[in-house]
Design an enzyme around this catalytic site. Structure first.
Site, PDB file in Angstrom:
ATOM      1  N   SER A  48       0.783  -1.114   0.169  1.00 33.37           N
ATOM      2  CA  SER A  48       0.035  -0.009  -0.136  1.00 33.37           C
ATOM      3  C   SER A  48       0.730   1.378  -0.149  1.00 33.37           C
ATOM      4  CB  SER A  48      -0.983   0.006   1.335  1.00 33.37           C
ATOM      5  OG  SER A  48      -0.227   0.193   2.418  1.00 33.37           O
ATOM      6  N   LYS A 135       0.968   4.556   6.762  1.00 33.37           N
ATOM      7  CA  LYS A 135       0.516   5.445   5.681  1.00 33.37           C
ATOM      8  C   LYS A 135       1.174   6.735   5.871  1.00 33.37           C
ATOM      9  CE  LYS A 135      -2.741   2.355   4.692  1.00 33.37           C
ATOM     10  NZ  LYS A 135      -2.869   1.278   3.526  1.00 33.37           N
TER      11      LYS A 135
END
Length: 384
Positions: A48, A135
């Site tokens: 990701s 993230k």
């Protein structure tokens, strides 16, 4: 008459077993304190954050930057997270739950920081033991976040794009023999295999065949997740007919945060304001869609019931609400292959673990040869 000196008593010598036990106990206590107070090691299991962080990267995360959290779940086997090593046995007990506080840090979360946090909507674990996610912070408390045709805007101004950001492209070519070794030349690597076949997203895969009527050739489209720079390189490859960026069209929402009423998607999202401690909002059907889950899940309000048109706390309906803590909006750099705030919402401040600082080791899970198992160029690299 001479005075006799007192006989000194020597401590009995420790047995080898006792010395081993004391050494192990000291090491466990020291490692636990370092892991909790200063720095913790993590590994990247999913793509990701590619190409900024790769599957197989091992990194250190600083707890000092944002301040160390005091444990909410203190009854836990040292040096574990959710399970005892190699088993399915929980490594903690919820018999004692404490309020969580944060020690002073020397900075705060900034736009663009790469942050490790506990996955907010994972309800089967206490907040401080939820699965660790990593993230990039896109929005800090009070920011208005918006995506317009994949470009991020913060408070109406474009946010600088990290160099490793990836999107989906379709590469159209007459060559149907491209395989993993070929894509690896361009840095496009299928280094991750999701055990759930329904979530089986690859960095490259055959997409669809087409008929080229002008040259009577059958073209194949390869769906490629890569950077803009690499997509431009594909255009120069012999036999490539076109390289097309995949962009979700406005008004074609699917499973993003805020419900179906917004029709937002991963490329057109917002504007949405990130909640800020002390901020008061009026509760309307639209704000309830965005902030109702926050009031219910993260604010420790007792019994909260949320409907499309109302919010009640301990049976009392409320028309406005003041947030008790700050929140953040997180996104993966692999923008078309990341489950992030666009889909599940905000990250509470008490879920922030620390700042990702540097990669100390990187292992390619699917190397071309044994000698390429270690990605030497990534060792001790600073995370941008």
């Amino acid at each position: 008459m001479t005075e006799q000196k007192p006989v000194s008593k020597q401590k009995p010598k420790k047995s080898p077993l006792r010395e081993w036990f004391d050494s192990i106990l000291f090491a466990v206590v020291a490692a636990t304190l370092i892991r909790w107070l200063f720095m913790e090691a993590f590994t990247i299991p999913t793509p990701s954050m590619e190409n900024s962080l790769l599957v197989g990267d091992f990194l250190f995360v600083s707890k000092l930057h944002y301040g160390t959290r005091t444990p909410r779940t203190p009854l836990q086997v040292p040096l574990t997270h959710q399970k005892i090593w190699g088993t399915e046995i929980p490594s903690y007990s919820t018999a004692l739950q404490l309020p969580s506080f944060r020690l002073p840090g020397f900075t705060s979360v900034k736009n663009g920081d790469v942050v490790v946090f506990n996955y907010p909507i994972e309800d089967q674990y206490p907040p401080d033991l939820r699965t660790n996610y990593i993230k990039r912070c896109i929005g800090i408390p009070g920011d208005v976040v918006e995506l317009r045709s994949q470009e991020v805007f913060i408070n109406g101004k474009p946010m600088p794009t990290p160099p490793g950001v990836q999107h989906e492209y379709i590469v159209f070519t007459a060559d149907q023999s491209w395989e993993d070794k070929y894509f690896r030349k361009f840095g496009v690597v299928n280094d991750y295999r999701d055990p759930d076949p329904n979530n089986h997203t690859l960095n490259w895969q055959p997409w669809q065949q087409f008929n080229d009527s002008t040259k009577q050739n059958e073209l194949i489209g390869y769906k490629v997740i890569t950077t803009k720079e690499t997509a431009e390189k594909f255009k120069t490859v012999e036999g490539v007919k076109a390289v097309t960026l995949l962009v979700d069209q406005p008004g074609t929402g699917f499973g993003v945060y805020g419900g179906e009423q917004t029709k937002w998607n991963r490329d057109f999202f917002g504007p949405l304001q990130v909640p800020q401690k002390g901020q008061t909002i009026q509760l309307t059907p639209q704000t309830i869609a965005f902030y109702g889950p926050v009031i219910q899940r993260y604010e420790d309000n007792g019994k909260v019931e949320v409907t499309a048109n109302s919010v009640t706390i301990d049976g009392k309906a409320i028309s406005s609400y003041t947030f008790k803590q700050d929140y953040y909006f997180m996104m993966g750099d692999n923008r078309h292959n990341s489950l992030d705030s666009r889909f599940w919402g905000f990250v509470p401040e008490d879920h922030i673990v620390g700042k990702a600082v540097f990669v100390w080791m990187s292992i390619d899970p699917n190397p071309e040869s044994f000698w390429q198992k270690i990605r030497w160029s990534r060792l001790f690299s600073i995370i941008q």
